[in-house]
Design a protein around this motif. Sequence first.
Motif, PDB file in Angstrom:
ATOM      1  N   UNK A 182      26.480  -1.659  17.036  1.00  0.00           N
ATOM      2  CA  UNK A 182      25.532  -1.965  18.097  1.00  0.00           C
ATOM      3  C   UNK A 182      26.122  -2.798  19.218  1.00  0.00           C
ATOM      4  N   UNK A 183      27.127  -3.609  18.907  1.00  0.00           N
ATOM      5  CA  UNK A 183      27.723  -4.466  19.931  1.00  0.00           C
ATOM      6  C   UNK A 183      28.331  -3.661  21.068  1.00  0.00           C
ATOM      7  N   UNK A 184      28.980  -2.552  20.731  1.00  0.00           N
ATOM      8  CA  UNK A 184      29.640  -1.763  21.771  1.00  0.00           C
ATOM      9  C   UNK A 184      28.907  -0.499  22.169  1.00  0.00           C
ATOM     10  N   UNK A 185      27.986  -0.035  21.296  1.00  0.00           N
ATOM     11  CA  UNK A 185      27.345   1.254  21.538  1.00  0.00           C
ATOM     12  C   UNK A 185      25.834   1.180  21.303  1.00  0.00           C
ATOM     13  N   UNK A 186      25.278  -0.020  21.503  1.00  0.00           N
ATOM     14  CA  UNK A 186      23.860  -0.202  21.237  1.00  0.00           C
ATOM     15  C   UNK A 186      22.996  -0.402  22.469  1.00  0.00           C
ATOM     16  N   UNK A 187      23.525  -0.082  23.649  1.00  0.00           N
ATOM     17  CA  UNK A 187      22.737  -0.266  24.872  1.00  0.00           C
ATOM     18  C   UNK A 187      21.662   0.809  24.988  1.00  0.00           C
ATOM     19  N   UNK A 188      20.525   0.432  25.558  1.00  0.00           N
ATOM     20  CA  UNK A 188      19.452   1.391  25.811  1.00  0.00           C
ATOM     21  C   UNK A 188      18.750   0.975  27.103  1.00  0.00           C
ATOM     22  N   UNK A 189      18.576   1.940  28.021  1.00  0.00           N
ATOM     23  CA  UNK A 189      18.043   1.636  29.348  1.00  0.00           C
ATOM     24  C   UNK A 189      17.216   2.806  29.869  1.00  0.00           C
ATOM     25  N   UNK A 190      16.358   2.507  30.826  1.00  0.00           N
ATOM     26  CA  UNK A 190      15.640   3.573  31.529  1.00  0.00           C
ATOM     27  C   UNK A 190      16.611   4.318  32.434  1.00  0.00           C
ATOM     28  N   UNK A 215       6.904  11.703  23.136  1.00  0.00           N
ATOM     29  CA  UNK A 215       7.850  12.672  22.613  1.00  0.00           C
ATOM     30  C   UNK A 215       8.890  12.083  21.692  1.00  0.00           C
ATOM     31  N   UNK A 216       8.843  10.750  21.478  1.00  0.00           N
ATOM     32  CA  UNK A 216       9.855  10.076  20.670  1.00  0.00           C
ATOM     33  C   UNK A 216       9.285   9.467  19.391  1.00  0.00           C
ATOM     34  N   UNK A 217       7.986   9.594  19.160  1.00  0.00           N
ATOM     35  CA  UNK A 217       7.363   8.938  18.008  1.00  0.00           C
ATOM     36  C   UNK A 217       7.980   9.374  16.689  1.00  0.00           C
ATOM     37  N   UNK A 218       8.459  10.619  16.615  1.00  0.00           N
ATOM     38  CA  UNK A 218       9.039  11.116  15.359  1.00  0.00           C
ATOM     39  C   UNK A 218      10.247  10.301  14.918  1.00  0.00           C
ATOM     40  N   UNK A 219      10.962   9.694  15.880  1.00  0.00           N
ATOM     41  CA  UNK A 219      12.126   8.888  15.537  1.00  0.00           C
ATOM     42  C   UNK A 219      11.759   7.629  14.761  1.00  0.00           C
ATOM     43  N   UNK A 259      -0.009   7.783  27.703  1.00  0.00           N
ATOM     44  CA  UNK A 259      -0.625   6.465  27.507  1.00  0.00           C
ATOM     45  C   UNK A 259      -0.019   5.744  26.310  1.00  0.00           C
ATOM     46  N   UNK A 260       0.259   4.464  26.480  1.00  0.00           N
ATOM     47  CA  UNK A 260       0.911   3.685  25.428  1.00  0.00           C
ATOM     48  C   UNK A 260       0.100   3.710  24.136  1.00  0.00           C
ATOM     49  N   UNK A 275      10.866   3.791  23.909  1.00  0.00           N
ATOM     50  CA  UNK A 275      10.095   4.819  24.616  1.00  0.00           C
ATOM     51  C   UNK A 275       8.616   4.445  24.671  1.00  0.00           C
ATOM     52  N   UNK A 276       8.099   3.886  23.590  1.00  0.00           N
ATOM     53  CA  UNK A 276       6.691   3.478  23.576  1.00  0.00           C
ATOM     54  C   UNK A 276       6.442   2.395  24.619  1.00  0.00           C
ATOM     55  N   UNK A 277       7.342   1.417  24.673  1.00  0.00           N
ATOM     56  CA  UNK A 277       7.202   0.343  25.652  1.00  0.00           C
ATOM     57  C   UNK A 277       7.240   0.882  27.085  1.00  0.00           C
ATOM     58  N   UNK A 278       7.988   1.957  27.290  1.00  0.00           N
ATOM     59  CA  UNK A 278       8.120   2.561  28.616  1.00  0.00           C
ATOM     60  C   UNK A 278       7.004   3.557  28.921  1.00  0.00           C
ATOM     61  N   UNK A 279       6.132   3.825  27.955  1.00  0.00           N
ATOM     62  CA  UNK A 279       5.065   4.805  28.163  1.00  0.00           C
ATOM     63  C   UNK A 279       5.573   6.229  28.227  1.00  0.00           C
TER      64      UNK A 279
END
Length: 317
Positions: A89-97, A125-129, A201-202, A118-122
């Motif tokens: 995660x230190x080198x490959x854990x970034x996540x951004x819009x 399609x990602x809930x299955x994860x 919707x969130x 994804x939920x926080x961003x509204x």
Amino acid sequence: MSPDRLLIRLGAAIHGIRGRVSGDAPLSSVTWLRAGGPASVLFQPADEEDLASFLQQLPDDVPVLVIGLGSNLLIRDGGFDGVVIRLTGKGFGAIDRAGETGIRAGAAVPDKRLAEFAAEAGLGGFAFYAGIPGAVGGALRMNAGAHGTETRDRVVEVTAIDRQGRRHVLSLADMGYAYRHSSAPADLIFTSALFEGVPTPVETIRAEMAEVTAHREKAQPIREKTGGSTFKNPEGTSAWKVIDAAGCRGLTIGGAQMSQMHCNFMINTGTATGHDLELLGETVRRRVRETSGILLEWEIKRLGAFLPGQAVTPFLD
């Protein structure tokens, strides 16, 4: 090759790298099944540039194995004679819009974290994860999916580094997705991906995630040492159904057991070796074939060497 000899051979490859290199590194501590032997060398790159630099100097004849969270992986007791590259995660854990509906996530981002982001961003399609163990890199390689949605439904493009340290950007079509499979070249190391969501919707997303999480907690042995689903679902049925019909629910070999809760989950009850786990899986495959005529395909990846005298012969027919 001994760890010391391999480290000497890797002199040029590890000179100047910023990541962590260790010899004779135990892999049982970094896989969810908590079994198996060591890696001759374990390399944890600092970032994509560090990974590319290492691979550019790595001798072509040195075997390479890439792992992330180790959730879908069974390492054999003889370990891996080569270099294991572990993306952290230190080198490959970034996540951004990425724009209005895109998300760019590193290969080490846990699938559950991607669902939460994804939920926080509204973005729907990602809930299955939320119910899939593992990280983005593994999801990309095996087209992970659940509840009617697969990784290929959300991926736009994938960034990867090849065995020579060259960077590639693959389209969805380039990934060659099928059920629990990608036909992208096996030597590519996925480092990040761009996903596309749907504005939702969130509260709707949260409800979907809650349903996924509740189902997983109720139906799967999530508090055990397990690697997730052991076998792929055969066409027209579920793997657990044919395993159950073959009398394999709770079947035990050594310290390995097919879960009583969900019999397509193989668990380490505490003392299982890699040999116990793989032999149990092949025994289940044989019994299912005998009772239903179905030949189950492994979903868990089995890698590394057997100890002398402990090879497990795959059941073919």
